[in-house]
Motif scaffolding. Structure first.
Motif, PDB file in Angstrom:
ATOM      1  N   VAL A 138       0.863  -1.179   0.000  1.00  0.00           N
ATOM      2  CA  VAL A 138       0.000   0.000   0.000  1.00  0.00           C
ATOM      3  C   VAL A 138       0.899   1.229   0.000  1.00  0.00           C
ATOM      4  O   VAL A 138       1.821   1.332   0.817  1.00  0.00           O
ATOM      5  CB  VAL A 138      -0.919   0.026   1.241  1.00  0.00           C
ATOM      6  N   TYR A 139       0.644   2.153  -0.911  1.00  0.00           N
ATOM      7  CA  TYR A 139       1.424   3.388  -1.013  1.00  0.00           C
ATOM      8  C   TYR A 139       0.591   4.547  -0.485  1.00  0.00           C
ATOM      9  O   TYR A 139      -0.548   4.758  -0.930  1.00  0.00           O
ATOM     10  CB  TYR A 139       1.826   3.643  -2.466  1.00  0.00           C
ATOM     11  N   LEU A 140       1.158   5.265   0.476  1.00  0.00           N
ATOM     12  CA  LEU A 140       0.468   6.373   1.129  1.00  0.00           C
ATOM     13  C   LEU A 140       1.374   7.602   1.182  1.00  0.00           C
ATOM     14  O   LEU A 140       2.602   7.474   1.209  1.00  0.00           O
ATOM     15  CB  LEU A 140       0.088   5.999   2.562  1.00  0.00           C
ATOM     16  N   THR A 141       0.762   8.774   1.253  1.00  0.00           N
ATOM     17  CA  THR A 141       1.492  10.023   1.427  1.00  0.00           C
ATOM     18  C   THR A 141       0.982  10.715   2.677  1.00  0.00           C
ATOM     19  O   THR A 141      -0.228  10.879   2.846  1.00  0.00           O
ATOM     20  CB  THR A 141       1.292  10.957   0.204  1.00  0.00           C
ATOM     21  N   MET A 142       1.912  11.114   3.542  1.00  0.00           N
ATOM     22  CA  MET A 142       1.574  11.863   4.750  1.00  0.00           C
ATOM     23  C   MET A 142       1.628  13.353   4.406  1.00  0.00           C
ATOM     24  O   MET A 142       2.494  13.783   3.656  1.00  0.00           O
ATOM     25  CB  MET A 142       2.571  11.552   5.865  1.00  0.00           C
ATOM     26  N   GLN A 143       0.707  14.131   4.999  1.00  0.00           N
ATOM     27  CA  GLN A 143       0.644  15.567   4.731  1.00  0.00           C
ATOM     28  C   GLN A 143       0.529  16.341   6.033  1.00  0.00           C
ATOM     29  O   GLN A 143       0.229  15.784   7.086  1.00  0.00           O
ATOM     30  CB  GLN A 143      -0.558  15.899   3.849  1.00  0.00           C
ATOM     31  N   GLY A 144       0.696  17.647   5.926  1.00  0.00           N
ATOM     32  CA  GLY A 144       0.565  18.520   7.084  1.00  0.00           C
ATOM     33  C   GLY A 144       1.643  18.239   8.103  1.00  0.00           C
ATOM     34  O   GLY A 144       2.806  18.040   7.754  1.00  0.00           O
ATOM     35  N   ALA A 145       1.278  18.230   9.387  1.00  0.00           N
ATOM     36  CA  ALA A 145       2.250  18.003  10.455  1.00  0.00           C
ATOM     37  C   ALA A 145       2.919  16.652  10.318  1.00  0.00           C
ATOM     38  O   ALA A 145       4.035  16.456  10.809  1.00  0.00           O
ATOM     39  CB  ALA A 145       1.561  18.108  11.814  1.00  0.00           C
ATOM     40  N   CYS A 146       2.276  15.718   9.650  1.00  0.00           N
ATOM     41  CA  CYS A 146       2.807  14.359   9.536  1.00  0.00           C
ATOM     42  C   CYS A 146       3.883  14.241   8.459  1.00  0.00           C
ATOM     43  O   CYS A 146       4.692  13.319   8.497  1.00  0.00           O
ATOM     44  CB  CYS A 146       1.677  13.377   9.250  1.00  0.00           C
ATOM     45  N   ALA A 147       3.905  15.162   7.507  1.00  0.00           N
ATOM     46  CA  ALA A 147       4.931  15.138   6.476  1.00  0.00           C
ATOM     47  C   ALA A 147       6.245  15.605   7.094  1.00  0.00           C
ATOM     48  O   ALA A 147       6.313  16.670   7.681  1.00  0.00           O
ATOM     49  CB  ALA A 147       4.545  16.043   5.307  1.00  0.00           C
ATOM     50  N   GLY A 148       7.252  14.806   6.992  1.00  0.00           N
ATOM     51  CA  GLY A 148       8.548  15.183   7.542  1.00  0.00           C
ATOM     52  C   GLY A 148       8.660  15.041   9.048  1.00  0.00           C
ATOM     53  O   GLY A 148       9.663  15.414   9.636  1.00  0.00           O
ATOM     54  N   CYS A 149       7.644  14.511   9.681  1.00  0.00           N
ATOM     55  CA  CYS A 149       7.684  14.300  11.127  1.00  0.00           C
ATOM     56  C   CYS A 149       8.666  13.178  11.442  1.00  0.00           C
ATOM     57  O   CYS A 149       8.664  12.151  10.754  1.00  0.00           O
ATOM     58  CB  CYS A 149       6.289  13.939  11.642  1.00  0.00           C
ATOM     59  N   PRO A 150       9.476  13.343  12.478  1.00  0.00           N
ATOM     60  CA  PRO A 150      10.423  12.286  12.821  1.00  0.00           C
ATOM     61  C   PRO A 150       9.749  10.936  13.096  1.00  0.00           C
ATOM     62  O   PRO A 150      10.347   9.895  12.868  1.00  0.00           O
ATOM     63  CB  PRO A 150      11.104  12.802  14.087  1.00  0.00           C
ATOM     64  N   SER A 151       8.502  10.966  13.550  1.00  0.00           N
ATOM     65  CA  SER A 151       7.835   9.698  13.853  1.00  0.00           C
ATOM     66  C   SER A 151       6.946   9.197  12.718  1.00  0.00           C
ATOM     67  O   SER A 151       6.260   8.189  12.876  1.00  0.00           O
ATOM     68  CB  SER A 151       7.021   9.827  15.144  1.00  0.00           C
ATOM     69  N   SER A 152       6.963   9.852  11.553  1.00  0.00           N
ATOM     70  CA  SER A 152       6.068   9.431  10.466  1.00  0.00           C
ATOM     71  C   SER A 152       6.409   8.041   9.946  1.00  0.00           C
ATOM     72  O   SER A 152       5.519   7.272   9.594  1.00  0.00           O
ATOM     73  CB  SER A 152       6.054  10.452   9.323  1.00  0.00           C
ATOM     74  N   THR A 153       7.687   7.696   9.896  1.00  0.00           N
ATOM     75  CA  THR A 153       8.061   6.356   9.442  1.00  0.00           C
ATOM     76  C   THR A 153       7.532   5.311  10.409  1.00  0.00           C
ATOM     77  O   THR A 153       6.986   4.287   9.992  1.00  0.00           O
ATOM     78  CB  THR A 153       9.592   6.226   9.310  1.00  0.00           C
ATOM     79  N   ALA A 154       7.653   5.576  11.696  1.00  0.00           N
ATOM     80  CA  ALA A 154       7.124   4.639  12.695  1.00  0.00           C
ATOM     81  C   ALA A 154       5.608   4.554  12.593  1.00  0.00           C
ATOM     82  O   ALA A 154       5.033   3.467  12.707  1.00  0.00           O
ATOM     83  CB  ALA A 154       7.539   5.074  14.101  1.00  0.00           C
ATOM     84  N   THR A 155       4.949   5.693  12.355  1.00  0.00           N
ATOM     85  CA  THR A 155       3.492   5.694  12.199  1.00  0.00           C
ATOM     86  C   THR A 155       3.089   4.822  11.022  1.00  0.00           C
ATOM     87  O   THR A 155       2.181   3.996  11.131  1.00  0.00           O
ATOM     88  CB  THR A 155       2.967   7.135  11.999  1.00  0.00           C
ATOM     89  N   LEU A 156       3.779   4.994   9.887  1.00  0.00           N
ATOM     90  CA  LEU A 156       3.461   4.193   8.703  1.00  0.00           C
ATOM     91  C   LEU A 156       3.745   2.713   8.938  1.00  0.00           C
ATOM     92  O   LEU A 156       2.910   1.861   8.660  1.00  0.00           O
ATOM     93  CB  LEU A 156       4.277   4.665   7.498  1.00  0.00           C
ATOM     94  N   LYS A 157       4.930   2.407   9.435  1.00  0.00           N
ATOM     95  CA  LYS A 157       5.363   1.017   9.537  1.00  0.00           C
ATOM     96  C   LYS A 157       4.729   0.267  10.705  1.00  0.00           C
ATOM     97  O   LYS A 157       4.316  -0.865  10.564  1.00  0.00           O
ATOM     98  CB  LYS A 157       6.891   0.949   9.660  1.00  0.00           C
ATOM     99  N   GLN A 158       4.679   0.884  11.868  1.00  0.00           N
ATOM    100  CA  GLN A 158       4.188   0.154  13.040  1.00  0.00           C
ATOM    101  C   GLN A 158       2.694   0.333  13.242  1.00  0.00           C
ATOM    102  O   GLN A 158       1.997  -0.613  13.570  1.00  0.00           O
ATOM    103  CB  GLN A 158       4.962   0.590  14.283  1.00  0.00           C
ATOM    104  N   GLY A 159       2.206   1.532  13.036  1.00  0.00           N
ATOM    105  CA  GLY A 159       0.792   1.769  13.281  1.00  0.00           C
ATOM    106  C   GLY A 159      -0.100   1.386  12.116  1.00  0.00           C
ATOM    107  O   GLY A 159      -0.903   0.457  12.190  1.00  0.00           O
ATOM    108  N   ILE A 160       0.067   2.085  11.014  1.00  0.00           N
ATOM    109  CA  ILE A 160      -0.818   1.903   9.861  1.00  0.00           C
ATOM    110  C   ILE A 160      -0.612   0.528   9.218  1.00  0.00           C
ATOM    111  O   ILE A 160      -1.577  -0.172   8.925  1.00  0.00           O
ATOM    112  CB  ILE A 160      -0.616   3.041   8.844  1.00  0.00           C
ATOM    113  N   GLU A 161       0.639   0.138   9.017  1.00  0.00           N
ATOM    114  CA  GLU A 161       0.905  -1.163   8.402  1.00  0.00           C
ATOM    115  C   GLU A 161       0.325  -2.295   9.249  1.00  0.00           C
ATOM    116  O   GLU A 161      -0.317  -3.203   8.723  1.00  0.00           O
ATOM    117  CB  GLU A 161       2.412  -1.363   8.223  1.00  0.00           C
ATOM    118  N   GLY A 162       0.504  -2.223  10.552  1.00  0.00           N
ATOM    119  CA  GLY A 162      -0.038  -3.264  11.431  1.00  0.00           C
ATOM    120  C   GLY A 162      -1.545  -3.353  11.353  1.00  0.00           C
ATOM    121  O   GLY A 162      -2.109  -4.454  11.286  1.00  0.00           O
TER     122      GLY A 162
END
Length: 192
Positions: A153-177
């Motif tokens: 699944v390909y997603l794009t983060m925007q707003g505060a989530c774009a470039g956020c240090p925790s965005s990779t963790a959000t994508l990989k651990q939260g959303i992916e799970g």
């Protein structure tokens, strides 16, 4: 009028809540002063010279400060700009037409999903809309679906989530799970 301010997981971004609707529908991300030319409000925020991103959500505006900028000096400027805009009831976009309220076409295009994956894509989009998007909006951002191919699944983060240090963790651990749990065909989530 009172504008509340909330921190976000991204230390460079603050979320401003004017206590009224910002976008009647959808969201809008401005990543540069050129993008902001269609919005007097976004343009005014970029004109401070200390802003690198503006994001309009349903009832909030997220503002990202340039590297090294001290929020203690920028925050009052942002609040003043927002107060002036909302008190004057100025239009959010130039020309006042509804086209400003949609996501620009190049930001909303997906990768051309395989029609055979229509049921899977529908499940993914439903989970994004009902479970993930509200949480991401709570952090001052948004998430855009871009595509589904070969289990990814390909997603794009925007707003505060774009470039956020925790965005990779959000994508990989939260959303992916979450997606893997409810949609077994999902093997991975990647930023697009």
């Amino acid at each position: 009028m009172f504008i509340e301010t909330e921190t976000t997981p991204n230390p460079s971004t603050l979320k401003f809540l004017p206590g009224q609707a910002v976008m009647p529908s959808g969201t809008r991300d401005f990543a540069s002063p050129e993008d902001a030319e269609v919005s007097p409000l976004a343009n005014a925020l970029f004109e401070t010279g200390e802003v690198t991103g503006v994001f309009f959500g349903s009832d909030f505006v997220s503002v990202t400060a340039a590297p090294g900028v001290d929020w203690s000096s920028l925050k009052p400027q942002v609040v003043l700009i927002l107060l002036d805009h909302f008190v004057s009831q100025a239009p959010l976009f130039t020309g006042g037409d509804a086209s400003g309220f949609s996501v620009p076409a190049d930001e909303d295009e997906d990768m051309g999903d395989d029609p055979a994956d229509a049921d899977i894509v529908s499940q993914i989009k439903d989970l994004l809309e009902t479970r993930i998007r509200p949480a991401v909006a709570g952090d001052g951002g948004d998430i855009r679906y871009r595509g589904f191919r070969g289990g990814v699944v390909y997603l794009t983060m925007q707003g505060a989530c774009a470039g956020c240090p925790s965005s990779t963790a959000t994508l990989k651990q939260g959303i992916e799970g979450l997606l893997k749990h409810y949609v077994p065909e999902v093997s991975e989530v990647r930023a697009a």
